[in-house]
Enzyme design. Structure first.
Site, PDB file in Angstrom:
ATOM      1  N   CYS A  97       0.868  -1.189   0.000  1.00 46.68           N
ATOM      2  CA  CYS A  97       0.000   0.000   0.000  1.00 46.68           C
ATOM      3  C   CYS A  97       0.899   1.232   0.000  1.00 46.68           C
ATOM      4  CB  CYS A  97      -0.959  -0.029   1.183  1.00 46.68           C
ATOM      5  SG  CYS A  97      -0.154  -0.003   2.806  1.00 46.68           S
ATOM      6  N   ASN A 137       2.344   1.332   4.433  1.00 42.70           N
ATOM      7  CA  ASN A 137       2.647   0.031   5.089  1.00 42.70           C
ATOM      8  C   ASN A 137       2.337   0.072   6.590  1.00 42.70           C
ATOM      9  OD1 ASN A 137       5.543  -2.167   5.565  1.00 42.70           O
ATOM     10  ND2 ASN A 137       3.435  -2.722   5.209  1.00 42.70           N
ATOM     11  N   CYS A 178      -1.351   0.647   7.482  1.00 43.21           N
ATOM     12  CA  CYS A 178      -2.799   0.397   7.613  1.00 43.21           C
ATOM     13  C   CYS A 178      -3.237  -0.811   6.783  1.00 43.21           C
ATOM     14  CB  CYS A 178      -3.609   1.626   7.197  1.00 43.21           C
ATOM     15  SG  CYS A 178      -3.293   3.086   8.207  1.00 43.21           S
ATOM     16  N   ARG A 179      -3.317  -0.641   5.468  1.00 47.14           N
ATOM     17  CA  ARG A 179      -3.926  -1.669   4.621  1.00 47.14           C
ATOM     18  C   ARG A 179      -3.046  -2.888   4.389  1.00 47.14           C
ATOM     19  NH1 ARG A 179      -5.136   2.318  -0.154  1.00 47.14           N
ATOM     20  NH2 ARG A 179      -3.245   3.191   0.774  1.00 47.14           N
ATOM     21  N   SER A 180      -1.774  -2.678   3.995  1.00 48.49           N
ATOM     22  CA  SER A 180      -0.975  -3.863   3.649  1.00 48.49           C
ATOM     23  C   SER A 180      -0.614  -4.727   4.865  1.00 48.49           C
ATOM     24  CB  SER A 180       0.260  -3.506   2.807  1.00 48.49           C
ATOM     25  OG  SER A 180       1.119  -2.627   3.475  1.00 48.49           O
ATOM     26  N   ASP A 217      -8.235   3.776   1.326  1.00 50.55           N
ATOM     27  CA  ASP A 217      -7.291   4.165   2.371  1.00 50.55           C
ATOM     28  C   ASP A 217      -8.061   4.614   3.620  1.00 50.55           C
ATOM     29  OD1 ASP A 217      -5.307   5.197   3.911  1.00 50.55           O
ATOM     30  OD2 ASP A 217      -4.463   6.512   2.366  1.00 50.55           O
TER      31      ASP A 217
HETATM   32  P1  4NP Z   1      -1.708   2.781   4.184  1.00 49.19           P
HETATM   33  O1  4NP Z   1      -2.324   4.119   4.809  1.00 49.19           O
HETATM   34  O2  4NP Z   1      -1.173   3.149   2.830  1.00 49.19           O
HETATM   35  O3  4NP Z   1      -2.877   1.876   4.119  1.00 49.19           O
HETATM   36  O4  4NP Z   1      -0.628   2.319   5.149  1.00 49.19           O
HETATM   37  C1  4NP Z   1      -1.638   5.328   4.881  1.00 49.19           C
HETATM   38  C2  4NP Z   1      -0.734   5.552   5.895  1.00 49.19           C
HETATM   39  C3  4NP Z   1      -0.082   6.757   5.972  1.00 49.19           C
HETATM   40  C4  4NP Z   1      -0.325   7.740   5.026  1.00 49.19           C
HETATM   41  C5  4NP Z   1      -1.227   7.499   4.005  1.00 49.19           C
HETATM   42  C6  4NP Z   1      -1.871   6.296   3.930  1.00 49.19           C
HETATM   43  N1  4NP Z   1       0.334   8.978   5.131  1.00 49.19           N
HETATM   44  O5  4NP Z   1       0.016   9.878   4.326  1.00 49.19           O
HETATM   45  O6  4NP Z   1       1.207   9.152   5.980  1.00 49.19           O
END
Ligand code: 4NP
Length: 167
Positions: free
Chosen positions: A13, A16, A18-20, A128
């Protein structure tokens, strides 16, 4: 690759955190349930959270399903990953595009979108949940579980084909 080689999957994602990590946890659980021997990891296309544990809301979401992901640590996807993994699975189209741009010419990994593996959900993104409320993480869990189930079934079928071919 030899027919007996252990398969490997990397979920990717943006951050790294939240989703992945949730996709990694859901897929580990699903692989264990289906009896699939597979190496599993996750990474982000971005570097902001490298070295950090998953978002506390992601940790809580997995824990409610009896899975502890607090020991996971974020890392950034690299070109070398395209030679180390059989499957690199993006959580949304922006990250799929970023991975296509990163992909070296001698890549051996197959690149796909997670929900392409979920029946009836081809082309869809795992949204997200980072800037939303806690409920978004439950939706994330449902999405990654659907993708994980379909991907595990596919790898199991591939293994069956490979061992039949090796006989
Ligand atoms: P992820 O979520 O891609 O599912 O881990 C996010 C985590 C952090 C950010 C964006 C999405 N960020 O902008 O810091």
């Amino acid at each position: 690759m030899s027919s007996r080689a252990r398969r490997s999957v990397l979920f990717v994602c943006l951050g790294n955190i939240c989703r992945s990590p949730l996709a990694e946890a859901a897929f580990r659980a699903e692989a264990a349930r289906q009896g699939l021997d597979v190496k599993v990891d996750s990474a982000g296309t971005g570097s902001w959270h490298v070295g950090e544990p998953p978002d506390p809301r992601a940790v809580a979401t997995a824990l409610r399903r009896g899975i502890d992901i607090s020991g996971y640590r974020a890392r950034q996807a690299s070109r070398a990953d395209f030679l180390r993994f059989d499957h690199i699975v993006a959580l949304d189209r922006a990250n799929l595009a970023a991975l296509r741009a990163l992909r070296p010419h001698d890549a051996t990994a197959a690149l796909s979108l997670l929900l392409d593996h979920a029946p009836g959900r081809s082309g869809q993104a795992v949204a997200d949940p980072y800037f939303g409320d806690d409920r978004g993480f439950d939706t994330t869990w449902e999405d990654v579980t659907q993708g994980a189930e379909g991907l595990a079934r596919r790898l199991l079928a591939e293994n069956g084909t490979l061992s039949a071919g090796a006989r």
